[in-house]
Design an enzyme around this catalytic site. Sequence first.
Site, PDB file in Angstrom:
ATOM      1  N   CYS A   1     -39.349  -8.121  23.131  1.00 49.43           N
ATOM      2  CA  CYS A   1     -38.503  -7.627  24.407  1.00 49.43           C
ATOM      3  C   CYS A   1     -38.880  -8.258  25.377  1.00 49.43           C
ATOM      4  O   CYS A   1     -38.400  -8.881  26.184  1.00 49.43           O
ATOM      5  CB  CYS A   1     -38.894  -6.321  24.915  1.00 49.43           C
ATOM      6  SG  CYS A   1     -38.406  -4.788  23.272  1.00 49.43           S
TER       7      CYS A   1
ATOM      8  N   LYS B   1     -32.546  -2.937  32.558  1.00 52.54           N
ATOM      9  CA  LYS B   1     -33.678  -3.196  30.658  1.00 52.54           C
ATOM     10  C   LYS B   1     -34.079  -4.128  30.986  1.00 52.54           C
ATOM     11  O   LYS B   1     -35.105  -4.667  31.056  1.00 52.54           O
ATOM     12  CB  LYS B   1     -32.400  -2.971  30.167  1.00 52.54           C
ATOM     13  CG  LYS B   1     -32.964  -3.359  28.560  1.00 52.54           C
ATOM     14  CD  LYS B   1     -34.215  -2.500  27.958  1.00 52.54           C
ATOM     15  CE  LYS B   1     -34.944  -2.823  27.205  1.00 52.54           C
ATOM     16  NZ  LYS B   1     -36.562  -1.880  26.622  1.00 52.54           N
TER      17      LYS B   1
HETATM   18  N1  LIG Z   1     -37.277  -2.574  18.583  1.00 50.35           N
HETATM   19  C1  LIG Z   1     -37.298  -1.674  19.527  1.00 50.35           C
HETATM   20  O1  LIG Z   1     -38.266  -1.415  20.466  1.00 50.35           O
HETATM   21  C2  LIG Z   1     -36.450  -2.670  21.495  1.00 50.35           C
HETATM   22  C3  LIG Z   1     -36.533  -1.799  22.718  1.00 50.35           C
HETATM   23  C4  LIG Z   1     -35.646  -1.526  23.377  1.00 50.35           C
HETATM   24  C5  LIG Z   1     -34.196  -2.502  23.117  1.00 50.35           C
HETATM   25  N2  LIG Z   1     -34.548  -2.719  21.738  1.00 50.35           N
HETATM   26  C6  LIG Z   1     -32.908  -3.562  21.370  1.00 50.35           C
HETATM   27  O2  LIG Z   1     -32.251  -2.964  21.057  1.00 50.35           O
HETATM   28  C7  LIG Z   1     -31.369  -3.805  20.007  1.00 50.35           C
HETATM   29  C8  LIG Z   1     -32.145  -3.092  19.150  1.00 50.35           C
HETATM   30  O3  LIG Z   1     -32.859  -3.974  18.109  1.00 50.35           O
HETATM   31  P1  LIG Z   1     -33.896  -3.583  16.890  1.00 50.35           P
HETATM   32  O4  LIG Z   1     -35.195  -3.333  17.068  1.00 50.35           O
HETATM   33  O5  LIG Z   1     -33.648  -1.922  16.449  1.00 50.35           O
HETATM   34  O6  LIG Z   1     -32.999  -4.124  16.105  1.00 50.35           O
HETATM   35  P2  LIG Z   1     -33.786  -4.913  14.192  1.00 50.35           P
HETATM   36  O7  LIG Z   1     -33.612  -5.815  13.682  1.00 50.35           O
HETATM   37  O8  LIG Z   1     -34.806  -3.583  13.660  1.00 50.35           O
HETATM   38  O9  LIG Z   1     -32.316  -4.137  13.825  1.00 50.35           O
HETATM   39  C9  LIG Z   1     -30.962  -4.118  13.759  1.00 50.35           C
HETATM   40  C10 LIG Z   1     -30.161  -3.440  12.663  1.00 50.35           C
HETATM   41  O10 LIG Z   1     -28.887  -3.842  12.821  1.00 50.35           O
HETATM   42  C11 LIG Z   1     -27.854  -4.475  11.924  1.00 50.35           C
HETATM   43  N3  LIG Z   1     -27.290  -5.305  11.543  1.00 50.35           N
HETATM   44  C12 LIG Z   1     -26.487  -6.103  12.780  1.00 50.35           C
HETATM   45  N4  LIG Z   1     -25.442  -6.604  12.493  1.00 50.35           N
HETATM   46  C13 LIG Z   1     -25.383  -5.843  12.116  1.00 50.35           C
HETATM   47  C14 LIG Z   1     -23.346  -5.091  12.000  1.00 50.35           C
HETATM   48  N5  LIG Z   1     -22.876  -6.314  12.703  1.00 50.35           N
HETATM   49  N6  LIG Z   1     -22.793  -4.834  11.904  1.00 50.35           N
HETATM   50  C15 LIG Z   1     -23.746  -2.917  11.348  1.00 50.35           C
HETATM   51  N7  LIG Z   1     -25.655  -3.140  11.787  1.00 50.35           N
HETATM   52  C16 LIG Z   1     -25.735  -5.080  12.142  1.00 50.35           C
HETATM   53  C17 LIG Z   1     -29.186  -5.303  11.207  1.00 50.35           C
HETATM   54  O11 LIG Z   1     -28.902  -5.370   9.697  1.00 50.35           O
HETATM   55  C18 LIG Z   1     -30.484  -4.627  11.345  1.00 50.35           C
HETATM   56  O12 LIG Z   1     -30.723  -3.809   9.994  1.00 50.35           O
HETATM   57  C19 LIG Z   1     -32.038  -5.288  20.492  1.00 50.35           C
HETATM   58  O13 LIG Z   1     -30.899  -5.300  21.341  1.00 50.35           O
HETATM   59  C20 LIG Z   1     -33.425  -4.685  21.293  1.00 50.35           C
HETATM   60  O14 LIG Z   1     -33.447  -6.109  21.972  1.00 50.35           O
HETATM   61  C21 LIG Z   1     -35.143  -3.245  20.472  1.00 50.35           C
END
Ligand SMILES: NC(=O)c1ccc[n+]([C@@H]2O[C@H](COP(=O)([O-])OP(=O)(O)OC[C@H]3O[C@@H](n4cnc5c(N)ncnc54)[C@H](O)[C@@H]3O)[C@@H](O)[C@H]2O)c1
Length: 413
Positions: free
Chosen positions: A265, A211
């Site tokens: 990202c 990744k």
């Molecule tokens: N959004 C993208 O396009 C994308 C693409 C690839 C990878 N990622 C990776 O995926 C991961 C998540 O990204 P995202 O965009 O979904 O983030 P986001 O901020 O949209 O969502 C994360 C969620 O996790 C919740 N959270 C935080 N701590 C928590 C806990 N202890 N228990 C339960 N819920 C909790 C937050 O309230 C939030 O709703 C990150 O590592 C990101 O780098 C994101």
Amino acid sequence: MFDTVSMIGLGYIGLPTAAMLASRKIRVIGVDINQHAVDTINKGEIHIVEPELDIIVSAAVSQGYLRATTRPEPADAFLIAVPTPFMGDHEPDVRYVEAAAKSIAPVLKKGDLVILESTSPVGTTEQMSEWLGQARPDLTFPHQKGEGADINVAYCPERVLPGKVVHELVNNDRVIGGITDKCSARAIALYKIFIEANCIKTNARTAEMCKLTENSFRDVNIAFANELSIICDKLDINVWELIKLANHHPRVSILQPGPGVGGHCIAVDPWFIVSKTPQQARLIHTARQVNDGKPHYVVEKVLSAASTMTNPVIACLGLAFKPDIDDLRESPAIEVVQLLAGHNIGHILAVEPHIENLPLSLTNFANIELVSAEAAVQHADIIVMLVSHQVFYAINRSQLQGKYVIDTRGVWQ
Ligand SMILES: NC(=O)c1ccc[n+]([C@@H]2O[C@H](COP(=O)([O-])OP(=O)(O)OC[C@H]3O[C@@H](n4cnc5c(N)ncnc54)[C@H](O)[C@@H]3O)[C@@H](O)[C@H]2O)c1
């Protein structure tokens, strides 16, 4: 095999994944610490912007397959998609992963599968297995007992494109790395419930690195284009023409330059490699510096043009981190506008067709106003093109006459 699956973190990645599993008639318990997100989902609605997701969530909730809560409950598999930002001097912050792992530990039972999806530094999945092991000494984990462990632990990164998540979740190939072979096999079985593309097996560390590699590859290649744009400025060469010509070579495919690199990202993940292997990751580190330096270069160009004018009006076209979206996270365009405003050289007309109000980071400046593209172009002395939103291509070139134009995206090349 998996009657109930729990998704920890219901954001841009977690909610679509939870909804997709639920659409395949798996009982899904979504867990998020954000009460508003939980309440919204339980009403069958969504708290994020993603095309087609509302219909899937609404159906999953009304049919009883998806339910959200703030407290983890027992399940057969747990998928963790919580934020992994960086902190301080670009050090990865895995405290959300640690908190999520510790929150599910009390409800784990023999035979469960735990998968980390968050983009993470190499070694985080093994670290997660250790956190779980410390919290549950009555169970065995793969970092201690290998194939014979009570709990399986794996890593599976997400590579979806915001705006196309519903399609890409099902159709993108996935790289799946367990701490042991059995962990990988069980994780693949879970993803095969909704993924129609390939699920490719590897180990956890390679999957983590995969990744980070994908986004570093993009970052390094964009840095090459950004560096070329600066070299071409110096040598009085049109970089857009140059790249087009070079790309006629059958094995050359140079990306397009811009005002920098943004988003949560590509501008973040390479640092996870740099912080682990600072001596070795020289090119990746330099690419980050080149891309982070580009907004400053653009600002210098504007300052130079402004120095010949009295109190100029500067139009900045676009604030999002890439074209045709409203996402402003880590946007280099915002940085350019902020830096310009800080220099207090004139009045700034910011244009972002996808938002209605200036973001908080810009409201502190009295010399920035959010206006339409037409108004900005009409009143500006200097026009800075920052994001190649489709709507900007409609601006008539005759309107640019007599104005100083800095086109960082090649819209008017
Ligand atoms: N959004 C993208 O396009 C994308 C693409 C690839 C990878 N990622 C990776 O995926 C991961 C998540 O990204 P995202 O965009 O979904 O983030 P986001 O901020 O949209 O969502 C994360 C969620 O996790 C919740 N959270 C935080 N701590 C928590 C806990 N202890 N228990 C339960 N819920 C909790 C937050 O309230 C939030 O709703 C990150 O590592 C990101 O780098 C994101």
